[in-house]
Design an enzyme around this catalytic site. Structure first.
Site, PDB file in Angstrom:
ATOM      1  N   GLU A 257      76.590   9.137 -78.328  1.00  0.00           N
ATOM      2  CA  GLU A 257      76.138  10.514 -78.585  1.00  0.00           C
ATOM      3  C   GLU A 257      77.053  11.074 -79.644  1.00  0.00           C
ATOM      4  O   GLU A 257      78.258  11.191 -79.418  1.00  0.00           O
ATOM      5  CB  GLU A 257      76.270  11.361 -77.308  1.00  0.00           C
ATOM      6  CG  GLU A 257      75.495  10.863 -76.116  1.00  0.00           C
ATOM      7  CD  GLU A 257      74.019  11.135 -76.209  1.00  0.00           C
ATOM      8  OE1 GLU A 257      73.605  11.923 -77.072  1.00  0.00           O
ATOM      9  OE2 GLU A 257      73.265  10.530 -75.426  1.00  0.00           O
ATOM     10  N   CYS A 296      77.324  20.276 -78.824  1.00  0.00           N
ATOM     11  CA  CYS A 296      76.670  19.292 -79.686  1.00  0.00           C
ATOM     12  C   CYS A 296      75.218  19.686 -79.938  1.00  0.00           C
ATOM     13  O   CYS A 296      74.617  19.270 -80.915  1.00  0.00           O
ATOM     14  CB  CYS A 296      76.738  17.931 -79.033  1.00  0.00           C
ATOM     15  SG  CYS A 296      76.168  17.953 -77.340  1.00  0.00           S
TER      16      CYS A 296
HETATM   17  P1  NAP Z   1      86.169  12.462 -81.615  1.00  0.00           P
HETATM   18  O1  NAP Z   1      87.366  12.846 -82.397  1.00  0.00           O
HETATM   19  O2  NAP Z   1      85.276  11.428 -82.151  1.00  0.00           O
HETATM   20  O3  NAP Z   1      86.709  12.071 -80.184  1.00  0.00           O
HETATM   21  C1  NAP Z   1      85.845  11.700 -79.146  1.00  0.00           C
HETATM   22  C2  NAP Z   1      86.578  10.819 -78.164  1.00  0.00           C
HETATM   23  O4  NAP Z   1      86.894   9.572 -78.785  1.00  0.00           O
HETATM   24  C3  NAP Z   1      87.903  11.396 -77.699  1.00  0.00           C
HETATM   25  O5  NAP Z   1      88.087  11.073 -76.341  1.00  0.00           O
HETATM   26  C4  NAP Z   1      88.903  10.665 -78.574  1.00  0.00           C
HETATM   27  O6  NAP Z   1      90.181  10.606 -78.002  1.00  0.00           O
HETATM   28  C5  NAP Z   1      88.284   9.295 -78.641  1.00  0.00           C
HETATM   29  N1  NAP Z   1      88.717   8.484 -79.763  1.00  0.00           N
HETATM   30  C6  NAP Z   1      89.240   8.887 -80.942  1.00  0.00           C
HETATM   31  N2  NAP Z   1      89.479   7.819 -81.725  1.00  0.00           N
HETATM   32  C7  NAP Z   1      89.101   6.720 -81.029  1.00  0.00           C
HETATM   33  C8  NAP Z   1      89.106   5.314 -81.292  1.00  0.00           C
HETATM   34  N3  NAP Z   1      89.534   4.831 -82.457  1.00  0.00           N
HETATM   35  N4  NAP Z   1      88.651   4.482 -80.342  1.00  0.00           N
HETATM   36  C9  NAP Z   1      88.196   4.948 -79.171  1.00  0.00           C
HETATM   37  N5  NAP Z   1      88.175   6.269 -78.859  1.00  0.00           N
HETATM   38  C10 NAP Z   1      88.615   7.148 -79.769  1.00  0.00           C
HETATM   39  O7  NAP Z   1      85.237  13.720 -81.347  1.00  0.00           O
HETATM   40  P2  NAP Z   1      85.697  15.146 -80.824  1.00  0.00           P
HETATM   41  O8  NAP Z   1      86.332  15.809 -81.990  1.00  0.00           O
HETATM   42  O9  NAP Z   1      86.434  15.050 -79.537  1.00  0.00           O
HETATM   43  O10 NAP Z   1      84.297  15.813 -80.471  1.00  0.00           O
HETATM   44  C11 NAP Z   1      83.555  16.589 -81.371  1.00  0.00           C
HETATM   45  C12 NAP Z   1      82.330  15.835 -81.827  1.00  0.00           C
HETATM   46  O11 NAP Z   1      81.606  15.348 -80.711  1.00  0.00           O
HETATM   47  C13 NAP Z   1      81.360  16.707 -82.581  1.00  0.00           C
HETATM   48  O12 NAP Z   1      81.017  16.068 -83.767  1.00  0.00           O
HETATM   49  C14 NAP Z   1      80.136  16.797 -81.689  1.00  0.00           C
HETATM   50  O13 NAP Z   1      78.927  16.866 -82.367  1.00  0.00           O
HETATM   51  C15 NAP Z   1      80.216  15.564 -80.896  1.00  0.00           C
HETATM   52  N6  NAP Z   1      79.588  15.760 -79.594  1.00  0.00           N
HETATM   53  C16 NAP Z   1      78.394  15.154 -79.343  1.00  0.00           C
HETATM   54  C17 NAP Z   1      77.796  15.313 -78.108  1.00  0.00           C
HETATM   55  C18 NAP Z   1      76.493  14.667 -77.786  1.00  0.00           C
HETATM   56  O14 NAP Z   1      76.128  14.658 -76.629  1.00  0.00           O
HETATM   57  N7  NAP Z   1      75.795  14.111 -78.740  1.00  0.00           N
HETATM   58  C19 NAP Z   1      78.418  16.093 -77.130  1.00  0.00           C
HETATM   59  C20 NAP Z   1      79.619  16.695 -77.429  1.00  0.00           C
HETATM   60  C21 NAP Z   1      80.200  16.515 -78.673  1.00  0.00           C
HETATM   61  P3  NAP Z   1      91.288  11.696 -78.413  1.00  0.00           P
HETATM   62  O15 NAP Z   1      90.760  13.020 -78.028  1.00  0.00           O
HETATM   63  O16 NAP Z   1      92.469  11.274 -77.617  1.00  0.00           O
HETATM   64  O17 NAP Z   1      91.467  11.546 -79.905  1.00  0.00           O
END
Ligand code: NAP
Length: 516
Positions: A257, A296
């Protein structure tokens, strides 16, 4: 130094070996707790979760696991006040916005408890009817669905620490698959506390639910072929996950997602004074401000007939200018803060990028904060942008500013509106507003190919519709293309991800002997 939160992994509490990453109050700037995932033997812990947690869950029937979820609901309900306190402090949300995450999560869990009860005393599911494979009616194919024998790893985003856990854990646990959740670091506290309360209450078998807070290092390396991985977050991290050996080589089943440039569409023929127009303006303003736009599913692109550009801008300005922004502890505040300084900076830079192709119709950055120091608080007022060049302004269709920001995009006719909605290249949701059922129905079907959900608002459901951005457990959540290509929820459809569908080809006497 603040408290270092413990991880719960493979049936025991374990504090990370490092000094940890601090989590902050985004309004006051104070340090709250720290998280660290260092020093855990992940392959050994994952193995124990598969063998002990998986076996214990699979020994139960769907109805027994549903009863377990119902017991978990009671535990969470008993601790709601603590969750609200954590959300206020760590997410900077006002009460109504905390409710979407906390009560939304509890509601989703209770929905799966009810759905699971209906599956009764079985441990596997028949899938469809037997089909003859040849002339001889004796030899047939029956599809079955059985729980996967691996574990479910959830890597979650920061914006829904409560709901994000339960919308995934409910169908996984109901399916008989043990869960490990790694929450987004900035708001991991609420996820950790919810898991802690469930573990302390003893309502789940040992190793059924684990939480790891902090770095994701090593998590994907420890996955094996029968495990599943559900990721929610940015498209950039999603790309890293898709190419990791666990997914690319070991075929770990992955659900993604990611980002989404969702739209709301006012159909032609609706203007100021019409009910549909008012419902549209109300919903767009709500979407922009709920959880400070950190959903999101939030509306990012507001598609309107060309001749309504000024009227919609005026009506939205009137609503947005009444939204008080600041410290969520102050009763007069309607919109709290973004979750972190990093998010605040990212919203500011997203606005800067969009400025090259848009005009500012309502400037949230200029808004005074209530009860909050603008030098410290990660608060920003709602900002409405607009472009008169819908086709050329490509950034509007490409750039997700994860905050209280949306852009007015005028269209020439219905076909152009649909074309613009598709410029999101696959979105979680679009909503359509109008009063002609046939026109609404036609537009909904037309938009279905590029959206996971189409939310239609006509005056007859004005008071009862569930909201553009609200993800209901009865409907699927996910979207094609840019939105990640994943699918969650949708009632019992969610169980598919945690089951193996297998065709059993055998004589009718064998097929009718199954004890499920
Ligand atoms: P993110 O930076 O991609 O982080 C998401 C998760 O991935 C966090 O738990 C993060 O851990 C982890 N992560 C980071 N780097 C990683 C790696 N190399 N390998 C494995 N895991 C890793 O996203 P975010 O900033 O938290 O969230 C915002 C984004 O999420 C927005 O773009 C939004 O659109 C999207 N979103 C989508 C949905 C949906 O249902 N489609 C719902 C909510 C949000 P850390 O936090 O420890 O870095």
């Amino acid at each position: 130094m603040s408290e270092l939160l413990a991880n719960h992994i493979a049936g025991r509490w374990q504090t990370g070996s490092g000094s940890g990453t601090a989590l902050f109050d985004p309004v006051l700037g104070t340090e709250l707790v720290r998280v660290d995932a260092g020093g855990i033997d992940l392959p050994a812990a994952f193995q124990r979760i598969r063998s002990e947690g998986g076996a214990a869950l699979r020994a139960l029937t769907y109805a027994q696991r549903a009863a377990m979820l119902a017991a978990a609901v009671k535990v969470l309900q008993a601790h709601r006040d603590t969750y609200y306190e954590i959300a206020t402090a760590n997410s900077g949300t006002v009460k109504n916005d905390s409710a979407i995450d906390i009560d939304g999560g509890i509601y989703t869990l209770s929905t799966y408890a009810k759905l699971g009860e209906g599956l009764g005393a079985q441990r596997a599911l028949l899938d469809g009817e037997p089909s003859r494979l040849g002339k001889d009616p004796l030899f047939q194919s029956q599809h079955v669905r059985v729980p996967r024998r691996g574990l479910a790893l959830f890597i979650n985003a920061f914006n829904f620490p409560g709901w994000g856990l339960w919308e995934k854990a409910a169908p996984a646990l109901l399916s008989g698959v043990p869960v490990i959740v790694k929450p987004g670091t900035p708001t991991a506290w609420l996820t950790q506390r919810m898991v802690k309360d469930i573990i302390d209450a003893g309502v789940l078998p040992a190793c059924a639910l684990s939480v790891i807070c902090g770095s994701s290092a090593g998590l994907l390396d420890a996955l094996e072929p029968f495990d599943v991985l559900s990721f929610t977050g940015s498209a950039d991290t999603a790309a890293v996950i898709r190419t990791h050996a666990a997914v690319a080589k070991r075929s770990v089943r992955a659900n993604i997602e990611a980002d989404s440039l969702n739209s709301a569409i006012l159909l032609p023929g609706e203007g100021p004074g019409s009910e549909a127009f008012d419902l549209f303006v109300k919903e767009v303003a709500r979407e922009m401000t709920q959880k400070s736009g950190q959903k999101c599913t939030a509306v990012r692109r507001v598609l309107i007939p060309e001749n309504q550009y000024d009227a919609v801008a005026e009506a939205l300005r009137a609503r947005l200018s009444k939204v008080t922004v600041g410290n969520p502890r102050n009763e007069s505040v309607r919109m709290g803060s973004l979750v972190s300084r990093a998010q605040f900076d990212s919203v500011r830079s997203g606005l800067q990028a969009l400025a090259s192709q848009t005009e500012t119709l309502h400037d949230g950055a200029a808004q005074a904060l209530v009860d909050a120091d603008p030098q410290v608080a990660c608060c920003i007022g709602p900002t409405l942008l607009g472009t008169r060049r819908a086709d050329e302004a490509h950034l509007v269709h490409d750039t997700e500013v994860f905050g209280p920001v949306a852009t007015l995009v005028p269209y020439r006719n219905s076909a152009h509106a649909i074309e613009l909605a598709r410029r999101g290249l696959g979105s979680l949701v679009t909503s359509i507003y109008g009063s002609d059922p046939a026109a609404l129905g036609a537009a909904a079907l037309e938009l279905a190919d590029s959206h996971g959900r189409v939310h239609v608002v006509s005056p007859d459901v004005g008071a009862s519709h569930s909201g553009h951005g609200n993800v209901m457990p009865q409907s699927v959540h996910g979207g094609p293309g840019r939105a990640g290509g994943g699918e969650e929820l949708g009632g019992l459809r969610a169980l598919d991800f945690y089951h193996q569908r297998t065709a059993i080809q055998a004589s009718t006497s064998v097929l009718s002997s199954f004890t499920l």
